[in-house]
Each structure stands twice: as C-alpha cells, then as structure tokens.
Design a protein around this motif. Structure first.
Motif, PDB file in Angstrom:
ATOM      1  N   GLY A  74     -36.499  -0.833 -41.137  1.00 17.56           N
ATOM      2  CA  GLY A  74     -35.781  -0.664 -39.880  1.00 17.56           C
ATOM      3  C   GLY A  74     -35.495   0.794 -39.588  1.00 17.56           C
ATOM      4  N   ALA A  75     -34.367   1.044 -38.919  1.00 21.53           N
ATOM      5  CA  ALA A  75     -34.020   2.392 -38.483  1.00 21.53           C
ATOM      6  C   ALA A  75     -32.553   2.679 -38.739  1.00 21.53           C
ATOM      7  CB  ALA A  75     -34.329   2.570 -36.998  1.00 21.53           C
ATOM      8  N   VAL A  76     -32.258   3.900 -39.176  1.00 25.96           N
ATOM      9  CA  VAL A  76     -30.880   4.377 -39.316  1.00 25.96           C
ATOM     10  C   VAL A  76     -30.479   5.013 -37.994  1.00 25.96           C
ATOM     11  CG1 VAL A  76     -29.363   6.004 -40.500  1.00 25.96           C
ATOM     12  CG2 VAL A  76     -31.110   4.762 -41.789  1.00 25.96           C
ATOM     13  N   HIS A  77     -29.408   4.496 -37.390  1.00 19.68           N
ATOM     14  CA  HIS A  77     -28.943   5.009 -36.097  1.00 19.68           C
ATOM     15  C   HIS A  77     -27.670   5.824 -36.195  1.00 19.68           C
ATOM     16  CE1 HIS A  77     -32.001   2.742 -34.066  1.00 19.68           C
ATOM     17  NE2 HIS A  77     -31.529   1.583 -34.471  1.00 19.68           N
ATOM     18  N   GLN A  78     -26.948   5.702 -37.315  1.00 19.48           N
ATOM     19  CA  GLN A  78     -25.691   6.425 -37.468  1.00 19.48           C
ATOM     20  C   GLN A  78     -25.615   7.020 -38.871  1.00 19.48           C
ATOM     21  OE1 GLN A  78     -23.533   6.993 -35.088  1.00 19.48           O
ATOM     22  NE2 GLN A  78     -24.292   5.564 -33.533  1.00 19.48           N
ATOM     23  N   ASP A  79     -25.153   8.249 -38.939  1.00 15.87           N
ATOM     24  CA  ASP A  79     -24.935   8.944 -40.211  1.00 15.87           C
ATOM     25  C   ASP A  79     -23.552   9.573 -40.131  1.00 15.87           C
ATOM     26  OD1 ASP A  79     -25.075  10.384 -42.562  1.00 15.87           O
ATOM     27  OD2 ASP A  79     -26.497  11.867 -41.812  1.00 15.87           O
ATOM     28  N   ARG A  80     -22.549   8.809 -40.599  1.00 15.23           N
ATOM     29  CA  ARG A  80     -21.151   9.199 -40.440  1.00 15.23           C
ATOM     30  C   ARG A  80     -20.481   9.342 -41.803  1.00 15.23           C
ATOM     31  NH1 ARG A  80     -20.376  10.305 -34.838  1.00 15.23           N
ATOM     32  NH2 ARG A  80     -21.857   8.968 -33.717  1.00 15.23           N
ATOM     33  N   LEU A  81     -19.236   9.808 -41.785  1.00 11.56           N
ATOM     34  CA  LEU A  81     -18.492  10.010 -43.029  1.00 11.56           C
ATOM     35  C   LEU A  81     -18.397   8.749 -43.887  1.00 11.56           C
ATOM     36  CD1 LEU A  81     -16.807  11.982 -44.762  1.00 11.56           C
ATOM     37  CD2 LEU A  81     -14.799  11.203 -43.492  1.00 11.56           C
ATOM     38  N   PRO A  82     -18.110   7.558 -43.319  1.00 13.02           N
ATOM     39  CA  PRO A  82     -17.965   6.378 -44.187  1.00 13.02           C
ATOM     40  C   PRO A  82     -19.280   5.755 -44.637  1.00 13.02           C
ATOM     41  CG  PRO A  82     -16.674   6.156 -42.149  1.00 13.02           C
ATOM     42  CD  PRO A  82     -17.654   7.258 -41.944  1.00 13.02           C
ATOM     43  N   VAL A 128     -18.865   2.031 -38.367  1.00 16.75           N
ATOM     44  CA  VAL A 128     -20.074   2.815 -38.100  1.00 16.75           C
ATOM     45  C   VAL A 128     -21.181   1.907 -37.575  1.00 16.75           C
ATOM     46  CG1 VAL A 128     -21.827   4.310 -39.122  1.00 16.75           C
ATOM     47  CG2 VAL A 128     -19.442   4.499 -39.867  1.00 16.75           C
ATOM     48  N   ALA A 129     -21.298   0.697 -38.158  1.00 16.95           N
ATOM     49  CA  ALA A 129     -22.367  -0.224 -37.761  1.00 16.95           C
ATOM     50  C   ALA A 129     -22.240  -0.683 -36.318  1.00 16.95           C
ATOM     51  CB  ALA A 129     -22.377  -1.435 -38.690  1.00 16.95           C
ATOM     52  N   THR A 130     -21.015  -0.698 -35.780  1.00 21.34           N
ATOM     53  CA  THR A 130     -20.817  -1.212 -34.425  1.00 21.34           C
ATOM     54  C   THR A 130     -20.936  -0.150 -33.341  1.00 21.34           C
ATOM     55  OG1 THR A 130     -18.418  -0.912 -34.697  1.00 21.34           O
ATOM     56  CG2 THR A 130     -19.320  -3.073 -35.228  1.00 21.34           C
ATOM     57  N   ARG A 131     -21.190   1.076 -33.720  1.00 19.63           N
ATOM     58  CA  ARG A 131     -21.384   2.116 -32.703  1.00 19.63           C
ATOM     59  C   ARG A 131     -22.676   1.861 -31.931  1.00 19.63           C
ATOM     60  NH1 ARG A 131     -19.011   7.423 -33.033  1.00 19.63           N
ATOM     61  NH2 ARG A 131     -17.302   7.482 -34.539  1.00 19.63           N
ATOM     62  N   GLU A 132     -22.722   2.327 -30.688  1.00 20.74           N
ATOM     63  CA  GLU A 132     -23.896   2.135 -29.858  1.00 20.74           C
ATOM     64  C   GLU A 132     -25.065   2.964 -30.390  1.00 20.74           C
ATOM     65  OE1 GLU A 132     -23.166   2.999 -25.817  1.00 20.74           O
ATOM     66  OE2 GLU A 132     -21.634   1.459 -25.549  1.00 20.74           O
ATOM     67  N   HIS A 133     -26.289   2.439 -30.166  1.00 22.55           N
ATOM     68  CA  HIS A 133     -27.480   3.172 -30.565  1.00 22.55           C
ATOM     69  C   HIS A 133     -27.655   4.360 -29.626  1.00 22.55           C
ATOM     70  CE1 HIS A 133     -29.236  -0.814 -32.280  1.00 22.55           C
ATOM     71  NE2 HIS A 133     -28.156  -0.407 -32.904  1.00 22.55           N
ATOM     72  N   PRO A 134     -28.025   5.518 -30.169  1.00 19.92           N
ATOM     73  CA  PRO A 134     -28.171   6.700 -29.321  1.00 19.92           C
ATOM     74  C   PRO A 134     -29.520   6.754 -28.629  1.00 19.92           C
ATOM     75  CG  PRO A 134     -28.674   7.265 -31.567  1.00 19.92           C
ATOM     76  CD  PRO A 134     -28.280   5.795 -31.563  1.00 19.92           C
ATOM     77  N   THR A 135     -29.579   7.554 -27.588  1.00 19.50           N
ATOM     78  CA  THR A 135     -30.862   7.952 -27.022  1.00 19.50           C
ATOM     79  C   THR A 135     -31.219   9.299 -27.647  1.00 19.50           C
ATOM     80  OG1 THR A 135     -29.778   9.103 -25.194  1.00 19.50           O
ATOM     81  CG2 THR A 135     -30.373   6.798 -24.847  1.00 19.50           C
ATOM     82  N   ASN A 185     -31.826   8.726 -35.422  1.00 20.64           N
ATOM     83  CA  ASN A 185     -32.839   7.671 -35.395  1.00 20.64           C
ATOM     84  C   ASN A 185     -33.877   7.977 -36.468  1.00 20.64           C
ATOM     85  OD1 ASN A 185     -33.997   5.293 -34.435  1.00 20.64           O
ATOM     86  ND2 ASN A 185     -35.318   6.378 -32.989  1.00 20.64           N
ATOM     87  N   LEU A 186     -33.665   7.454 -37.675  1.00 18.51           N
ATOM     88  CA  LEU A 186     -34.471   7.802 -38.835  1.00 18.51           C
ATOM     89  C   LEU A 186     -35.093   6.553 -39.447  1.00 18.51           C
ATOM     90  CD1 LEU A 186     -31.888  10.184 -40.547  1.00 18.51           C
ATOM     91  CD2 LEU A 186     -33.600  10.772 -38.824  1.00 18.51           C
TER      92      LEU A 186
END
Length: 589
Positions: free
Chosen positions: A290-298, A127-134, A261-262
C-alpha cells in the motif's frame, strides 16, 4: 497455549473490525496499572509473527507532548533477554487483557534490561484518520536544532529515544552509504547491508523476496521503500494495527514529513543481530502492500492496496574499463527524491571509477516530464574532484523541478550518461589580442585568445569577427570566457531574464547552461536599458529611461545593464577557466 489463544482472539477481532476505529477493543493509558501483564507481537525471523511478554511499569505523563503520554513496560521472551530492545521492533503491538494499548517505540541506549516506551494506540489512530494529501500538500523534511535532535533521537545514555529504524540497503559502498545516510538526515536511523534477490529459509533459497507474500497483520514486518532496483533502500519497522483498509505502524516518526505518499511493503527478517548499544533486525523489503500517507510524531499511517509509483533512474557510464549501466527507482517526494538520486549517482561513479584524482568527465542529463517534454543538459568537468562536481550539478535541476511553484512540471524519469577519462584537460584563458587594435564599424577583425593547458604548451585560438555596420562609433568591451562564464555575464547583464514567470521559463532556464569547453567571445556596449515582457530595449534615450525607471506599475519590466552586439562560440578540447577583456573604441568607417 493460553497466549496463542489470546493472539487468535485479537487477530480475529481486528479482521472483523467495524469501520469506526473507536469500536475496536482498545485500552487507554488511564486504565493501566503497574504490574498488569500482557503480550506483544513482532517478527524475529522470516515473516512469521512471534510473541513476547509485557509487564506494565507505569505511564509517563506528557512524555510525547502536551496530553500525549507514554506507557513504560518491561519486555521478555524470544531473544529479548539477550538482545534488549531491537531496532525494527518499532510498531510492535502490545495487548493487555486482549485489548490493544499501543506499540513498542522507545528505549534507552545501553539499557541492561529490555525496558521501553509504548506509544498509546489513541495517538497513533489519530494519525490514521487524517485526510490523504494531494502532492502539493506534501510535508517537508524537518530541520531540527541540536537540542531537539537530541530529544527526538540523539544517542544520549539517559534519553528515552525512538528505537530507530534499520534502513536495509543493498548495492551501496561504505562511502555511498554515508552519502545516503546524510541524504536521509533523520535521528535514529541505521543503514545496514541487507541480502537481496533471494532469501535463505530453512528449506534453502526461497526465490525472489520481492515476490514473497507476507501477512498484513499486527506484528508483521512493515517497510517503506526508498529505492529499489540495482540499488535498494527501505526503512524497516512493524505493523501495529490494520483495519478498514488502513494501517498504522512504527509508533514514532520516520522522517517527520507530515503528509506524504510513500510506497509501503512487507519485509523478510533474516536475523536479529545483538549489539550492546542497540540490537537490530536485518531485513529486506518484499511485496508492495500500500501507501504511507502520514509521517507524524506518534506513528506512520497509510492505506492498503495501491501504492504510489516510483521514479525510474538510469545511469550509463563509459570509461576505458568498459561500459556499465544501472537501473533503479526512487520514491517521489519534493524534499527526498533529489538527495536519493544524488546518492545513486555518487555510488555509481565510486564503485565503477573514482571520485578523487585527475579526471575529465562529461555528463549528459535527460529529464523526462510526465507530459512528454524534456530537459536536456550537457556539461564537461575536469579537476581533481570532477565526479563530485558533476553529481552535484546533475541533481540540481531535479530539485528545482520538484519544488518549482508552477503546475505541469511533474517528473517522469531520469537518464544520465557519463563518460570519464583519467587525465586533466583543463586550460586557462591567459591572453587576448585584437587586430587591428583600433577597428572601424563594419570592419572584419581577428581575435587571438591564448589558452594555457595543464602541463602543456600554450595554445592560440584564432576567431574572426565581422563587426556590425549599424553600430554607432564609441566605446565597447571585447571579452572572452567559457560558456559557463558567458551565462554568468548574461545573468549580471539581464537579471530579470533569469527569473522564471511560468513553467516554460523554468524549463528554458534549466537548459540555459553554457558548456565549460566552449570559448565564448562577446562584443559588449555598456548602456542601460530595460526589458518589457521579455523584449530587450537597450540604448534608450534618457527621457525613455526616466519614464520606465519611475514606473511602479505591475508587469514584466526589468533592467538591462548594457547590450551584447556580437557573440561567437567556439568548441575547444579543454575545460576552460579564466576570463580576458579589452576596452576598444570603434571608429567611423
């Protein structure tokens, strides 16, 4: 001493981490054996990181999904033997032989022992290695069916479920908390009253918690700020891993938003509250990290440093009891922001006035966009649920702007002004009379509309109309209604005009709301026509109607059901309901 030494070794290895995540000292589930022991890190009180012991019980194959295992472990130490697993521990890292295996994230309700599930670190780092969204790529709130909700976080006794998130809230009434809970609508969340402003430490009050510095390290508290200011709400969990300017935590989803982006903050843990069903950490968000960029199952994952700004919301309320003003900020998200604003408005009204019973309320909304443009709305309500209706209507344009398909409509701030009285000012339109009853083209006529106020004598409104001299004699309709009814008539008459084709159309439509205290009179002729690029072409000859009706080419061509030849508006002292109409035939002069 041996445990403390191992903690120092692990923390040092994290601080010296190379950019390549897989160079970290991690352990995969396949390397684990039943009976292996290690330790975990979390915060039970304050901001200091504590330790607890871990014994591996096994690996649950495919427990999180295909090729997504879960590690089963028994915990001990600290308060765990008394509390069991604790909500807010989600993300607490676990180490075996000095190697990170994952984060505490799952457990059973009513369990007699602190036995829980560990999300493997490999899934979390993915999850951490996913690209940051726009912003246009932000995920949406997941709507789950009953069975999926049960599996992901239902409170079944035999279900291995996410530990859940304490949502630390302040400023909300009991009913306001329920509205906020419904707005968040995620499995496993628990809204908890939380101290704010100052935190009590061993030395007494230690100042503003928002300025409290916390350790950005595995096992430290991690919060996601939803609302801050006079109202506050933040999801509380634990940091699992930090390195290369990134972090992961929780070990399970927050709202399963996907790309987002939270704002991420630290947290101060006031106390662990032992409860038979599910103990929890009572915490308060602190400084931004900082910022949360991903909110995934793991896991949730993000970056350290700059945090996204939040949307300012101001609420000013005036009543016989005096003036009240509230200020807060809510996170910016296309699916969550409007619901959070609604909970703020709802709570502001409930705590200072009321939600039910006779009331008349005027709501003025000022929506500022990032480019300087604004949306201004003014509406009045009078009923036994006037505040509820006002809150719902006030938030509707916020949702429209956040989810519109056009560029250039970014929200900057929101300002709501409310005036409330505790009497009804309703009136129903019960009669309509035209004098003379058979008017001529170009003639001045008098229109009498009868209003029946609530528990009062009827009122007559007199309106004089000058019928246009250019009209062709024939059948017409004279109708009266409120400004709200007039907008509804127009949408039925010219539906194409209520379909936005660009950003400017969206703003214009949001402001196109007739006021409920306006009495609107229309003289209407029922002749079909068309609009071409927004220009109305009523009363076309049959040949032109046939050509336009058969045209299948692309363009801004829409039907028009009749023509409004005259419209007058009169502001009244009442919130109007009902409609009246007269069929007339205009004669030649």
């Amino acid at each position: 001493m041996q445990t403390s030494f191992r903690i120092l070794v692990v923390l040092a290895s994290l601080l010296l981490a190379a950019p390549a995540l897989r160079a970290q000292p991690f352990m995969e589930p396949g390397e684990l054996r039943r009976g292996m022991s290690g330790f975990g890190l979390t915060t039970f009180q304050g901001t200091e990181i504590d330790t607890f012991q871990v014994e591996i019980l096994g690996v649950l194959k495919g427990a999180l999904g295909p090729r997504m295992d879960m590690i089963l472990a028994r915990l001990s130490g600290g308060p765990l033997e008394h509390t069991g697993l604790i909500r807010g521990m989600s993300g607490s890292p676990v180490y075996i032989d000095g190697r990170l295996i994952g984060a505490i994230a799952y457990g059973w309700y009513f369990s007699k022992e602190p036995i829980g599930g560990i999300t493997p670190i490999g899934h979390m780092l993915d999850v951490a290695t996913r690209e940051h969204p726009t912003p246009s790529q932000y995920g949406k709130v997941l709507e789950l069916d009953e069975e999926t909700t049960r599996l992901l976080g239902g409170e079944g006794v035999s279900t291995l479920a996410p530990l859940g998130m304490p949502i630390a809230v302040a400023g909300f009434s009991p009913r306001g908390r329920q509205v906020l809970r419904d707005a968040l609508d995620a499995p496993g969340i628990q809204l908890l009253d939380s101290p704010t402003g100052q935190g009590l430490s061993d030395q007494g009050f230690d100042g503003e918690l928002s300025r409290t510095e916390v350790s950005i390290a595995p096992g430290g508290p991690l919060a996601v700020q939803l609302i801050r200011g006079d109202y506050s709400a933040a999801a509380i969990g634990t940091l699992t891993w930090v390195g290369d300017g990134r972090f992961v935590g929780f070990g399970h989803p927050m709202f399963l938003l996907g790309a987002t982006n939270l704002p991420a903050t630290g947290a101060y843990i006031h106390q662990v509250i032992p409860i038979q069903t599910a103990s929890f950490k009572l915490g308060t968000p602190t400084n931004t990290i900082g910022a949360v960029h991903q909110d995934r199952l793991p896991a949730i994952a993000g970056t350290l440093g700059e945090a996204p700004d939040m949307m300012p919301v101001r609420v000013a309320l005036r009543s016989a009891a005096g003036d009240n003003a509230f200020r807060c900020e809510v996170l910016r998200h296309p699916e969550l922001s409007a619901s959070l604003v609604r909970s703020v408005l709802f709570n502001s009204l409930e705590t200072t006035e009321k939600l039910f019973g006779d009331a008349t309320l005027r709501m003025r909304s000022h929506i500022a966009l990032a480019d300087g443009r604004t949306v201004e709305r003014d509406q009045v309500y009078s009923s036994g649920i006037a505040p509820l209706r006002a809150v719902i209507d006030a938030v509707q344009p916020v949702g429209v702007l956040l989810n519109n398909p056009f560029a250039g409509l970014a929200l900057d701030s929101l300002h709501f002004e409310l005036e409330i009285g505790e009497t009804l000012t309703q009136a129903r339109i019960t009669g309509l009379r035209l004098s003379p009853p058979d008017p001529k083209v170009g003639q001045r006529v008098s229109l009498q509309a009868t209003l029946q106020p609530y528990r009062a004598e009827p009122v007559t409104e007199l309106i004089e109309l000058d019928l246009p001299a250019h009209l062709e004699p024939g059948p017409f309709v004279v109708r009266v209604g409120s400004g709200v009814a007039s907008t509804r008539w127009e949408a039925a008459r010219q539906p194409d005009a209520f379909v936005p084709r660009n950003a400017a159309d969206v703003l214009a439509l949001l402001e196109r709301t007739g006021a409920a205290d306006e009495l609107v009179v229309e003289v209407f002729r029922a002749e079909p026509g068309f609009t071409v690029n927004g220009r109305e072409l009523p009363g076309l000859p049959p040949s032109a109607l046939a050509v336009l009706g058969a045209d299948r080419s692309a363009g801004h061509l829409g039907p028009v059901q009749g023509e409004v030849v005259l419209r007058r508006t009169l502001t009244t002292d009442y919130v109007l309901s009902g409609e009246q109409s007269l069929d007339i035939t205009l004669r030649k002069p």
